[in-house]
Structure formats: C-alpha cells, structure tokens
Design an enzyme around this catalytic site. Structure first.
Site, short mmCIF file in Angstrom:
data_model
loop_
_atom_site.label_atom_id
_atom_site.label_comp_id
_atom_site.label_asym_id
_atom_site.label_seq_id
_atom_site.Cartn_x
_atom_site.Cartn_y
_atom_site.Cartn_z
N VAL A 123 -5.23 32.79 -70.38
CA VAL A 123 -4.72 33.96 -71.10
C VAL A 123 -5.17 33.89 -72.56
CG1 VAL A 123 -2.61 35.11 -71.89
CG2 VAL A 123 -2.74 34.20 -69.56
N LEU A 124 -5.09 32.71 -73.17
CA LEU A 124 -5.53 32.58 -74.57
C LEU A 124 -7.05 32.54 -74.66
CD1 LEU A 124 -2.96 30.20 -76.28
CD2 LEU A 124 -2.89 32.65 -75.93
N ASP A 220 17.24 34.71 -78.85
CA ASP A 220 15.83 34.99 -78.54
C ASP A 220 15.76 36.22 -77.64
OD1 ASP A 220 12.94 34.69 -77.86
OD2 ASP A 220 13.18 32.70 -78.73
N MET A 240 15.75 39.94 -83.35
CA MET A 240 16.09 39.45 -84.69
C MET A 240 15.90 40.51 -85.78
SD MET A 240 12.89 36.92 -85.17
CE MET A 240 11.22 37.50 -85.30
N LYS A 253 12.54 28.51 -87.05
CA LYS A 253 11.54 27.45 -86.90
C LYS A 253 10.31 28.01 -86.20
CE LYS A 253 10.65 23.13 -84.65
NZ LYS A 253 9.79 23.80 -83.67
N HIS A 257 5.57 32.45 -89.28
CA HIS A 257 4.10 32.45 -89.16
C HIS A 257 3.60 33.45 -88.11
CE1 HIS A 257 4.02 29.05 -85.86
NE2 HIS A 257 4.65 30.12 -85.47
C1 LIG Z 1 6.45 30.44 -81.97
S1 LIG Z 1 7.86 30.62 -80.96
C2 LIG Z 1 8.96 29.44 -81.71
C3 LIG Z 1 10.08 29.03 -80.81
C4 LIG Z 1 11.05 27.99 -81.41
N1 LIG Z 1 11.66 28.44 -82.64
C5 LIG Z 1 10.35 26.68 -81.63
O1 LIG Z 1 10.07 26.32 -82.77
O2 LIG Z 1 10.05 26.00 -80.64
C6 LIG Z 1 8.51 32.18 -81.51
C7 LIG Z 1 9.78 32.61 -80.81
O3 LIG Z 1 10.22 33.85 -81.39
C8 LIG Z 1 10.73 34.65 -80.35
N2 LIG Z 1 10.73 36.07 -80.76
C9 LIG Z 1 9.67 36.89 -80.93
N3 LIG Z 1 10.07 38.11 -81.31
C10 LIG Z 1 11.43 38.06 -81.40
C11 LIG Z 1 12.43 39.02 -81.75
N4 LIG Z 1 12.09 40.26 -82.10
N5 LIG Z 1 13.72 38.63 -81.72
C12 LIG Z 1 14.07 37.37 -81.36
N6 LIG Z 1 13.16 36.41 -81.03
C13 LIG Z 1 11.86 36.76 -81.05
C14 LIG Z 1 9.78 34.37 -79.20
O4 LIG Z 1 10.31 34.78 -77.96
C15 LIG Z 1 9.60 32.86 -79.33
O5 LIG Z 1 10.57 32.15 -78.60
#
Ligand SMILES: C[S@@+](CC[C@H](N)C(=O)[O-])C[C@H]1O[C@@H](n2cnc3c(N)ncnc32)[C@H](O)[C@@H]1O
Length: 315
Positions: A123-124, A220, A240, A253, A257
């Site tokens: 996929v990536l 999430d 969020m 966390k 980015h």
């Molecule tokens: C890069 S991952 C980081 C996950 C976790 N914080 C970690 O460090 O392992 C980004 C996370 O943001 C969540 N995410 C993306 N858009 C979001 C939204 N609009 N509301 C809540 N969570 C969201 C994704 O589903 C994913 O789990």
C-alpha cells in the site's frame, strides 16, 4: 548510483526474513549461537508442517537471503568449526546482531517487525510510484495512488488498518517507558489524561501502569477503537477536530506531524477550549542534534510523511 538503485531490495529481503521468522528461529533454536541455513530450514519446515502441512523449504534461496542480509550487518556470519582448510566453499552459520535482535519476539516484546511490515507494505510502496506526480501536479501522493487519504483508506481496509496500528503500537512501546519516567512529576499531578489519536491505547496503558491514579481516556477514530482491546484505559471513538473530552491533560503523540499547521492549531484549540489550566503534552520525534546520521534518518521520515500525508512544509 547502483547501490542506490538496488537499495529497494534491502527492506524487502528483510521483510522475507521477518515473515520466515529467521531472527526468532536463530534466537530460540540456536540457544544464542549461530545456525546454518540447513538448520534454519529444518526449523522453518517443522513450524510450517505443523501449521500449514507444507514442509518444503528451498535451502539455496534461504542461504542467499541470509548471506545478503549478513552483508548489511543484519546477521553475523561465522565459519562452521572442523572444516578442512582446503575446503572449496566454507560452510557458514548465521547468528544474531544488534539489528536482528531488534526483530526477535518475546523477552521484552519489543520486536520492530511490525514497523518493517508497514513500511515494506505494498500500500505504501504503491503510493511511492506517484511521487513525481506530486511535484508536477501538487497533488497528495497517497491519494493519487489510492483515490482517498490515508485515514479513509485505513477505515476501509481492515487488514492494512491492523498492520498500521500494530506498527504505531510497536514504536510506542519502545519509547513510552522512558517518557513515563522522564515526565514523572507531571503525571503525578494529574488525575485524568486524554490521549488524542492514541491508536490502540498502548501509550496510555504504559503511563497508567506507572501512574495508577490516572484515569486514561484513549480517543481515536471508530475503525481504530474497534481494534483497541488494551485493558486499564477507556477507549472512546471520536474526531479530535470536533470534540476532545475534558481532562487535566491532553497528550498528542505522533499526531501533529500528520497535519498541516492550520489543522494543528485547530486541534490544539479544541484541546484547550475546556481547560483553563490544563496541559497539552506533545510527544514527537525531532532531530535536534543535527548530526549526519540524525539528519539522514530525519530526511527518510520527511519523504515518507510527504507521501502519506497532505501537508507541504518540512518540519
Ligand atoms: C501516527 S498515528 C499515532 C498513534 C499513536 N498516538 C502512537 O503514537 O502510537 C496517528 C493516529 O491519529 C489518529 N487520527 C487521525 N485522524 C484523527 C481524528 N480526526 N480524530 C482522532 N484521531 C485521529 C489515527 O487513527 C492514528 O491512530
């Protein structure tokens, strides 16, 4: 140039090694010592025949993968003992190195295999085929390849969603114990903590294990929360940008980015609307020391993030 052209072989050969469980086999079957390709093949065949009924293993292919990865320090080559000095081809055994130890399961449970399985996933890799089009058209690379953004793709592809979430949780497990210790005083002074975009809840669960007085809420998207089974924290579906539940502190966390500056500001504003004195904790990777190695890995991340996320500025 040729070294660079063929570099794509490296993670894919490493992926084969992980899918064949080579680091685990050497760690557990070699009792810490090296094994020959034949010995490793025997253990692959034994495991496969009990799980799939197929006991065929091509030792020649296996040896060449081991030899290739050993040339990049993934395995350590050692000549087998008691071979005649004039033997035309010396028999080689393969042991673990610092790199392959990071791919062994069990023990401290820190195998980084899931990260590799994400980065070397089709996929990536498919998204990368469109990198040049982003330059020419200013388009979102992942979207160009898959017709939707990463989050939408994850919501619609359960298998890839699982691979993605496991990779995130793997990285999290490797850093959170030290974050929980380093920010000890801060965690001591809070009763509730929301992990925004907390994935499967791994980060929060490590924090609440260290600081059991904290009520942890893992927020999430629905398709992620559907796979979150970690106990000891509350899992909550939500967006969020629309609502972040009230708490003494909010943690983000590896979230900011993923987004453009305006979206980061929106999210931070949502995080602070209900908190006059609450804290917003940002946990992110940064390349502060500007060493050459750090800059190189930073640039690898930068291109990867450029392909998977829709924001144009480097951070
Ligand atoms: C890069 S991952 C980081 C996950 C976790 N914080 C970690 O460090 O392992 C980004 C996370 O943001 C969540 N995410 C993306 N858009 C979001 C939204 N609009 N509301 C809540 N969570 C969201 C994704 O589903 C994913 O789990």
């Amino acid at each position: 140039l040729y070294e660079m052209i063929f570099s794509a072989v490296k993670p894919l050969a490493l992926k084969a090694a992980v899918l064949l469980n080579l680091p685990d086999i050497i760690a557990t079957r070699g009792n810490g010592g090296p094994l020959s390709a034949e010995q490793i093949a025997f253990h692959i065949a034994a495991a496969n025949s009990s799980s799939t009924g197929n006991s065929h293993v091509d030792v020649g292919y296996l040896y060449r993968i081991l030899r290739f990865l050993a040339s990049y320090g993934v395995f350590a080559e050692q000549e087998e003992a008691d071979q005649p000095d004039d033997a035309e081809t010396k028999k080689i055994k393969f042991g673990l190195t610092g790199i392959s130890k990071l791919l062994v399961h069990g023990g401290n449970g820190q195998s980084r295999g899931p990260v590799l399985l994400l980065i070397a996933n089709n996929v990536l890799l498919e998204a990368f085929q469109h990198l040049h089009e982003s330059v020419l058209e200013g388009c979102y690379t992942f979207n160009k390849a898959h017709g939707m953004d990463l989050w939408e793709y994850l919501a619609n592809n359960l298998e890839f969603n699982k691979i993605f979430n496991e990779a995130m949780a793997t990285n999290t497990r490797s850093v959170m114990a030290s974050v929980a210790k380093m920010y000890e005083d801060g965690f001591k002074s809070m009763a509730t903590l929301v992990d925004v975009g907390g994935g499967m809840g791994s980060a929060l669960s490590i924090i609440v294990k260290e600081h059991s007085h904290i009520r942890g809420i893992n927020l999430d998207l629905p398709h992620v929360i559907a796979t979150a089974s970690i106990t000891g924290v509350e899992h909550m579906e939500g967006n969020m940008f629309e609502h972040i539940p009230s708490a003494d502190a909010v943690m983000m966390k590896w979230i900011l980015h993923d987004w453009a500056d305006e979206e980061c500001v929106n999210c931070r504003e949502e995080a602070t609307t209900q908190r006059s004195e609450g804290k917003v904790l940002v946990v992110s990777s940064c390349c502060g020391d500007k060493s050459e190695a750090c800059r190189a890995i930073g640039l690898l991340y930068d291109i990867s993030m450029m392909v998977t996320h829709w924001w144009k500025n480097e951070r």
